[in-house]
Design a protein around this motif. Structure first.
Motif, PDB file in Angstrom:
ATOM      1  N   SER A  51       0.850  -1.196   0.000  1.00 52.79           N
ATOM      2  CA  SER A  51       0.000   0.000   0.000  1.00 52.79           C
ATOM      3  C   SER A  51       0.882   1.241   0.000  1.00 52.79           C
ATOM      4  O   SER A  51       1.896   1.298   0.703  1.00 52.79           O
ATOM      5  N   PHE A  52       0.471   2.224  -0.817  1.00 50.05           N
ATOM      6  CA  PHE A  52       1.245   3.459  -0.949  1.00 50.05           C
ATOM      7  C   PHE A  52       0.300   4.656  -1.032  1.00 50.05           C
ATOM      8  O   PHE A  52      -0.908   4.501  -1.217  1.00 50.05           O
ATOM      9  N   TYR A  53       0.879   5.839  -0.910  1.00 50.90           N
ATOM     10  CA  TYR A  53       0.128   7.067  -1.155  1.00 50.90           C
ATOM     11  C   TYR A  53       0.102   7.291  -2.659  1.00 50.90           C
ATOM     12  O   TYR A  53       1.140   7.567  -3.277  1.00 50.90           O
ATOM     13  N   ALA A  54      -1.090   7.167  -3.250  1.00 53.21           N
ATOM     14  CA  ALA A  54      -1.216   7.212  -4.707  1.00 53.21           C
ATOM     15  C   ALA A  54      -0.799   8.560  -5.283  1.00 53.21           C
ATOM     16  O   ALA A  54      -0.324   8.639  -6.426  1.00 53.21           O
TER      17      ALA A  54
ATOM     18  N   ARG B 182       7.137  -4.248  -7.193  1.00 54.32           N
ATOM     19  CA  ARG B 182       8.565  -3.946  -7.135  1.00 54.32           C
ATOM     20  C   ARG B 182       8.842  -2.795  -6.172  1.00 54.32           C
ATOM     21  O   ARG B 182       9.856  -2.786  -5.468  1.00 54.32           O
ATOM     22  N   LEU B 183       7.931  -1.813  -6.129  1.00 53.38           N
ATOM     23  CA  LEU B 183       8.096  -0.704  -5.181  1.00 53.38           C
ATOM     24  C   LEU B 183       7.947  -1.222  -3.751  1.00 53.38           C
ATOM     25  O   LEU B 183       8.679  -0.786  -2.847  1.00 53.38           O
TER      26      LEU B 183
ATOM     27  N   LYS C 114       9.488   7.538  -5.420  1.00 46.90           N
ATOM     28  CA  LYS C 114      10.593   7.955  -4.560  1.00 46.90           C
ATOM     29  C   LYS C 114      10.085   8.622  -3.292  1.00 46.90           C
ATOM     30  O   LYS C 114      10.645   8.408  -2.202  1.00 46.90           O
ATOM     31  N   GLU C 115       9.026   9.414  -3.398  1.00 42.65           N
ATOM     32  CA  GLU C 115       8.472  10.084  -2.210  1.00 42.65           C
ATOM     33  C   GLU C 115       7.893   9.070  -1.228  1.00 42.65           C
ATOM     34  O   GLU C 115       8.000   9.252  -0.001  1.00 42.65           O
ATOM     35  N   ASN C 116       7.279   8.014  -1.743  1.00 40.16           N
ATOM     36  CA  ASN C 116       6.769   6.973  -0.853  1.00 40.16           C
ATOM     37  C   ASN C 116       7.907   6.297  -0.104  1.00 40.16           C
ATOM     38  O   ASN C 116       7.797   6.043   1.107  1.00 40.16           O
TER      39      ASN C 116
ATOM     40  N   LYS D 215       3.903   9.141 -10.245  1.00 40.75           N
ATOM     41  CA  LYS D 215       3.004   8.938  -9.104  1.00 40.75           C
ATOM     42  C   LYS D 215       2.689   7.446  -8.947  1.00 40.75           C
ATOM     43  O   LYS D 215       2.442   6.731  -9.924  1.00 40.75           O
ATOM     44  N   ALA D 216       2.687   6.983  -7.701  1.00 40.26           N
ATOM     45  CA  ALA D 216       2.473   5.567  -7.425  1.00 40.26           C
ATOM     46  C   ALA D 216       1.100   5.094  -7.901  1.00 40.26           C
ATOM     47  O   ALA D 216       0.933   3.932  -8.261  1.00 40.26           O
ATOM     48  N   GLY D 217       0.124   5.998  -7.925  1.00 39.46           N
ATOM     49  CA  GLY D 217      -1.206   5.641  -8.392  1.00 39.46           C
ATOM     50  C   GLY D 217      -1.239   5.304  -9.877  1.00 39.46           C
ATOM     51  O   GLY D 217      -2.194   4.682 -10.355  1.00 39.46           O
ATOM     52  N   GLN D 218      -0.203   5.707 -10.602  1.00 39.07           N
ATOM     53  CA  GLN D 218      -0.119   5.414 -12.034  1.00 39.07           C
ATOM     54  C   GLN D 218       0.749   4.184 -12.322  1.00 39.07           C
ATOM     55  O   GLN D 218       0.930   3.823 -13.482  1.00 39.07           O
TER      56      GLN D 218
END
Length: 304
Positions: free
Chosen positions: A88-91, A140-141, A96-98, A129-132
């Motif tokens: 789970s990440f901030y979309a 992988r992230l 890199k920011e996550n 952006k992680a949402g993309q």
């Protein structure tokens, strides 16, 4: 070989049901340990208990020669990376920011972020952006986040679940490189034997919360030795011939199962059968696949 994880009598009870029962795991250091079992077998629950995310009903867990408890949990987690269930990440933040959030919590330098992004081959998408991200990129992230700080132990719960064949291969290659490249011990779960077969050197099989097999993967392969199945018009007489020659056999569904023999040996027994007026009606070579063995171990084999 020393164990990096050892559990003894590990249990997790939910009401009247036992999700994990008397689990004795031994995960050697420096290997990829495949934790295999059907969906709902107790894999995720076990991994959560090892990480201190779920409290055992009873039993002990030893990681890095320390018992997992409230006093030792943080010290153990500092040397452990994990990816449990879906990452789970901030979309709205970039990849890199996550990772920056995780590295800040771990008090790691920015160079560590660049290192893990390069390892999981996301350095060119770090500002996206992680949402993309695609599902494979998200996995992988998630792996990159688990690798921050270069942990001694990595615990991965179904890391290839839902990925397409290309994504599965990519994650598999990354996991397989970890022990040799970084000296990281990996415990990876899956419900697919084919995946574990291509990654792990050691294996534990869990079914209905109980450990039904644990050893080197090669020991599981040894169970798939070829045998010869013979069907005759008089299996009792044929069995007597085999026994007189010191050949052990088993009877199964109208066949006599014997160890694999070379062609000359097999021809010699057929000649003996003919001399005894024992008609041979069928002969075939049988070999259990790893899938067959897995289904038998977990009680999921279909009986026809």
């Amino acid at each position: 070989m020393a164990n990096i994880i050892t559990t003894s009598g590990l249990c997790k009870q939910y009401g009247a049901a036992m999700g994990v029962k008397d689990l004795d795991l031994s995960v050697p250091e420096g290997v990829i340990y495949g934790f295999l079992g059907p969906n709902g077998a107790g894999k995720s629950t076990t991994m959560k208990m090892i990480l201190g995310l779920a409290k055992p009903t009873r039993g002990t867990i030893i990681v890095f020669d320390k018992e997992v408890n409230r006093r030792n949990r943080l010290a153990i987690l500092k040397e452990t990376g994990s990816l449990i269930e879906a990452p789970s990440f901030y979309a709205h933040l970039t990849g890199k920011e996550n990772l920056k959030i995780i590295s800040t919590l771990k008090e790691l330098p920015d160079s560590e972020i660049d290192r893990v992004l390069k390892f999981v081959r996301l350095e060119d998408q770090k500002n996206k952006k992680a949402g993309q991200y695609s599902l494979g990129m998200k996995q992988r992230l998630g792996l990159a986040g688990a690798l921050l700080g270069n942990p001694r132990l990595l615990i991965l719960d179904e890391p290839t679940n839902g990925l397409d064949p290309a994504g599965i291969q990519e994650i598999r290659e990354l996991i397989c490189s970890l022990p040799k490249s970084f000296g990281i011990t990996v415990m990876v779960s899956s419900h697919l034997l084919s995946e574990i077969d291509q990654m792990a050197g050691h294996i534990g099989v869990i079914s209905r919360g109980e450990l039904v097999f644990q050893d080197r993967l090669s020991a599981l392969h040894d169970r798939s030795e070829s045998r010869i199945a013979i069907r005759t018009l008089d299996n009792i007489a044929a069995g007597s011939v085999l026994s007189s020659q010191g050949i052990a056999y088993q009877e199964q569904e109208g066949y006599l199962l014997i160890p694999k023999l070379n062609d000359n040996q097999l021809a010699g027994y057929f000649i003996r059968f003919l001399k005894e007026d024992i008609g041979v009606v069928r002969i075939e070579e049988r070999k259990k696949t790893l899938e067959d063995i897995f289904l038998e171990l977990t009680g999921m084999a279909v009986k026809l």
